[in-house]
Design a protein around this motif. Structure first.
Motif, short mmCIF file in Angstrom:
data_model
loop_
_atom_site.label_atom_id
_atom_site.label_comp_id
_atom_site.label_asym_id
_atom_site.label_seq_id
_atom_site.Cartn_x
_atom_site.Cartn_y
_atom_site.Cartn_z
N THR A 1 0.67 -1.50 0.13
CA THR A 1 0.25 -0.01 0.06
C THR A 1 0.93 1.41 -0.14
OG1 THR A 1 -2.22 -1.13 0.99
CG2 THR A 1 -2.22 1.46 1.89
N CYS A 2 2.06 1.29 0.98
CA CYS A 2 3.14 2.74 1.03
C CYS A 2 3.40 2.73 -0.02
CB CYS A 2 4.11 1.86 2.22
SG CYS A 2 3.06 2.17 3.15
N VAL A 3 4.20 1.79 -0.68
CA VAL A 3 4.74 1.33 -1.58
C VAL A 3 4.10 2.30 -3.63
CG1 VAL A 3 6.05 0.30 -4.52
CG2 VAL A 3 6.90 -0.29 -1.40
N SER A 4 2.79 1.91 -3.22
CA SER A 4 1.74 2.05 -4.57
C SER A 4 1.38 3.43 -4.69
CB SER A 4 0.69 1.58 -4.15
OG SER A 4 1.05 -0.36 -4.80
N ILE A 5 1.37 4.23 -2.71
CA ILE A 5 0.16 5.68 -3.55
C ILE A 5 0.81 6.21 -3.39
CG2 ILE A 5 -1.74 4.75 -1.58
CD1 ILE A 5 0.83 5.99 0.70
N LEU A 6 1.94 6.47 -3.75
CA LEU A 6 3.69 7.40 -4.33
C LEU A 6 3.82 6.67 -5.72
CD1 LEU A 6 4.90 10.22 -4.13
CD2 LEU A 6 6.91 8.76 -2.58
N LEU B 1 3.34 11.93 3.60
CA LEU B 1 4.87 11.71 2.43
C LEU B 1 4.71 12.21 0.93
CD1 LEU B 1 7.41 9.91 4.42
CD2 LEU B 1 7.92 12.50 4.96
N THR B 2 3.87 11.34 1.05
CA THR B 2 3.07 11.06 -0.91
C THR B 2 2.76 12.76 -0.98
OG1 THR B 2 2.22 9.51 -0.39
CG2 THR B 2 1.27 10.24 -2.06
N GLY B 3 1.74 13.96 -0.26
CA GLY B 3 1.12 14.55 -0.73
C GLY B 3 2.57 15.82 -1.26
N LEU B 4 3.89 15.72 0.36
CA LEU B 4 4.57 16.49 0.50
C LEU B 4 5.65 16.43 -0.87
CD1 LEU B 4 6.85 18.46 2.18
CD2 LEU B 4 8.10 16.48 2.96
N VAL B 5 6.36 15.01 -1.69
CA VAL B 5 6.11 15.09 -2.34
C VAL B 5 5.89 15.35 -3.84
CG1 VAL B 5 7.57 13.44 -4.43
CG2 VAL B 5 7.66 12.37 -2.04
N LEU C 1 10.87 7.08 -4.58
CA LEU C 1 10.47 6.10 -4.11
C LEU C 1 11.28 5.59 -2.93
CD1 LEU C 1 8.75 4.63 -7.46
CD2 LEU C 1 7.85 5.97 -5.68
N LEU C 2 12.84 5.15 -3.17
CA LEU C 2 13.35 4.19 -2.26
C LEU C 2 13.88 5.00 -0.78
CD1 LEU C 2 16.50 2.68 -4.18
CD2 LEU C 2 14.79 1.38 -3.15
N GLY C 3 13.52 6.81 -1.40
CA GLY C 3 14.39 7.29 -0.12
C GLY C 3 13.20 7.40 0.64
N TYR C 4 11.85 7.69 -0.12
CA TYR C 4 10.62 7.81 0.55
C TYR C 4 10.50 6.10 1.44
CZ TYR C 4 5.75 6.33 0.41
OH TYR C 4 4.21 5.72 0.79
N MET C 5 10.37 5.19 0.82
CA MET C 5 10.47 3.84 1.64
C MET C 5 11.35 3.70 2.57
SD MET C 5 7.98 2.74 0.77
CE MET C 5 7.63 1.61 1.78
#
Length: 491
Positions: free
Chosen positions: A139-144, A446-450, A468-472
């Motif tokens: 879920t976390c990967v996909s939303i961004l 974080l998705t909104g921030l990115v 994506l790697l940094g976010y995860m």
């Protein structure tokens, strides 16, 4: 390009009219249990993740998070190749001599009466932890990732009819919530105390309030920041937090209905079937899909009416939790741990077959009803697809757990069981499972921030993977840190 035109391009970009095939989605999501399989082989044979060194932490992250990230980006068109690359080391690990410090004998003392502490009737099951943790990672990967061009459009949420990775992800989030919701029900039954409907509703309201508050915060944030959104997903004002927030009181009310129906699964089918009957035999479907948005209800009709489908998914998950969470499928059974373990596997396999067969009969044009899946409607085919998918995933995790970590089933005292469970569970997946909703909230922020700082549609593959790697890494680091400090955030 102006901000307004970029916003419109973003809204058009995330639109997915047809989706992908169920088989392709199954192949991509199969990467998660295969990665858990490799993790289990490393741990069972080599004790690779004990002690938990920086190297083992990095490998844990790469297997449990990085593998699925690759499956949805660089290997999106060749998930089978990624699966084979993950399976190859499993054979190699088994060719190596086993780690000498790892005892192979099951933890079964001769005199059970002298055990340090009694076993919990509702123990923590490593395979459920792994399953729920993996679902949260997906879920976390996909939303961004969905905001980048490297993420295939066929994986994004389908506009109306069809199946996609993110469609099953949304349903899986609700299904996993249903699985763990069985625990308080089981505790109440074990205590022999019947809680009144009023008290259940008050208790559920306490769980609902934070989620509803988050829903309003998201609504104000999206409208205030003029964030790109798809109105046909849930409606003008509704969002996923509202769906999650209204589930507890409805489920609490349905507990009284269990006096008249045999199980939560039957209740799930009744709710899903009744809702589908209304869709097919009234003007409800046309109203949801094409009706004008003239008042509060019509402006949020997708979110309001799809709630009944998500309620059915939640109940299906709760039914699975009712027999997977207890120590034995049949509480009156005195069978050996091995027999109980095999019974659990067979029971999960049976339900996976039932849900899959019902899905086939519901969607087959030649042998069944010929209905199409719609996440927007959350119709009966969608409910059955989500239930089938998640039950198969749980079966795969349970099978891996059974093969590699039999000690988790054979422990005869609480301390030995805790040690065995800790040995058999990825720290990354455990951390995602423990504070899942809080981690999901942070991932959304974080998705909104990115999206506010980067024009995600304009960046190339290298930058995409770096972001994506940094976010995860940040999301995973927060989850692991909370777990390390024994912090559980309950919303």
């Amino acid at each position: 390009m102006s901000d307004q035109s970029y916003k419109q391009q973003k809204e058009d970009f995330v639109s997915n009219l047809s989706g992908g095939s169920v088989s392709e989605i199954a192949a991509v999501t199969a990467v998660a249990p295969v990665a858990i399989l490799l993790w289990s082989a490393l741990q069972a044979r080599q004790s690779f993740f004990r002690p938990y060194t920086p190297l083992s932490c990095a490998v844990d992250f790469l297997l449990c998070v990085g593998a699925f990230l690759l499956a949805t980006t660089l290997y999106a068109s060749t998930p089978v190749l990624l699966i084979l690359l993950l399976l190859a080391p499993v054979a190699f690990v088994h060719m190596l001599p086993a780690h000498t410090s790892r005892k192979k004998k099951p933890i079964v003392p001769k005199d059970v009466k002298n055990a340090a502490s009694p076993l919990d009737a509702l123990p923590v099951k490593p395979f459920l932890t792994s399953y729920r943790g993996a679902m949260m990672v997906m879920t976390c990967v996909s939303i961004l990732a969905v905001d980048f061009r490297l993420f295939p459009r066929r994986f994004a949420k389908v506009e109306t009819w069809g199946t996609s990775l993110m469609d099953v992800g949304v349903g899986s989030f609700v299904f996993t919530a249903g699985v763990v919701a069985a625990r308080p029900v089981l505790k109440e039954r074990a205590s022999g105390v019947n809680t009144s409907l009023v008290r259940r509703l008050l208790s559920s309201a306490r769980h609902s309030l934070p989620l509803l508050v988050l829903g309003f915060i998201r609504l104000l944030s999206v409208k205030g920041l003029d964030y790109a959104e798809h109105v046909t997903e849930y409606g003008v004002h509704w969002n996923f937090f509202f769906t999650l927030g209204f589930l507890p009181p409805f489920v609490a009310a349905f507990q009284s209905v269990l006096r008249y129906v045999p199980s939560y699964a039957v209740l799930a089918l009744f709710v899903g079937g009744a809702y589908e009957t209304l869709l097919e035999n009234t003007t409800l479907k046309a109203y949801i899909l094409t009706g004008p948005r003239t008042d509060l209800l019509s402006m949020n009709r997708e979110g309001v009416f799809s709630f009944f489908g998500y309620l059915a998914i939640f109940l299906a998950g709760q039914d699975l939790g009712m027999f997977t969470i207890p120590r034995a499928v049949n509480s009156r059974s005195n069978a050996s741990p091995g027999t109980q373990r095999n019974t659990l596997l067979m029971t999960i396999a049976t339900w996976a077959t039932i849900w899959s067969a019902l899905y086939f009969l519901c969607t087959s044009y030649s042998l069944g009803l010929g209905l199409q899946v719609s996440r927007r409607l959350a119709n009966l085919p969608y409910v059955l697809w989500v239930a089938s998918f998640n039950t198969i995933q749980i079966f795969a995790c349970c099978l891996i757990d059974t093969v590699f970590f039999p000690a988790t089933y054979n422990a005869a005292d609480a301390k030995a069981e805790r040690d065995a469970n800790e040995f058999a569970t990825s720290k990354v997946l455990k951390a995602f499972n423990r504070n899942g909703l809080a981690v999901f909230l942070v991932a959304n922020l974080l998705t909104g921030l990115v999206n506010m700082t980067i024009r995600t549609l304009d960046v190339g593959p290298v930058v995409t993977m770096a972001v994506l790697l940094g976010y995860m890494a940040v999301v995973t680091g927060l989850a692991v840190l909370l777990d390390a400090y024994d912090v559980s955030i309950k919303l």
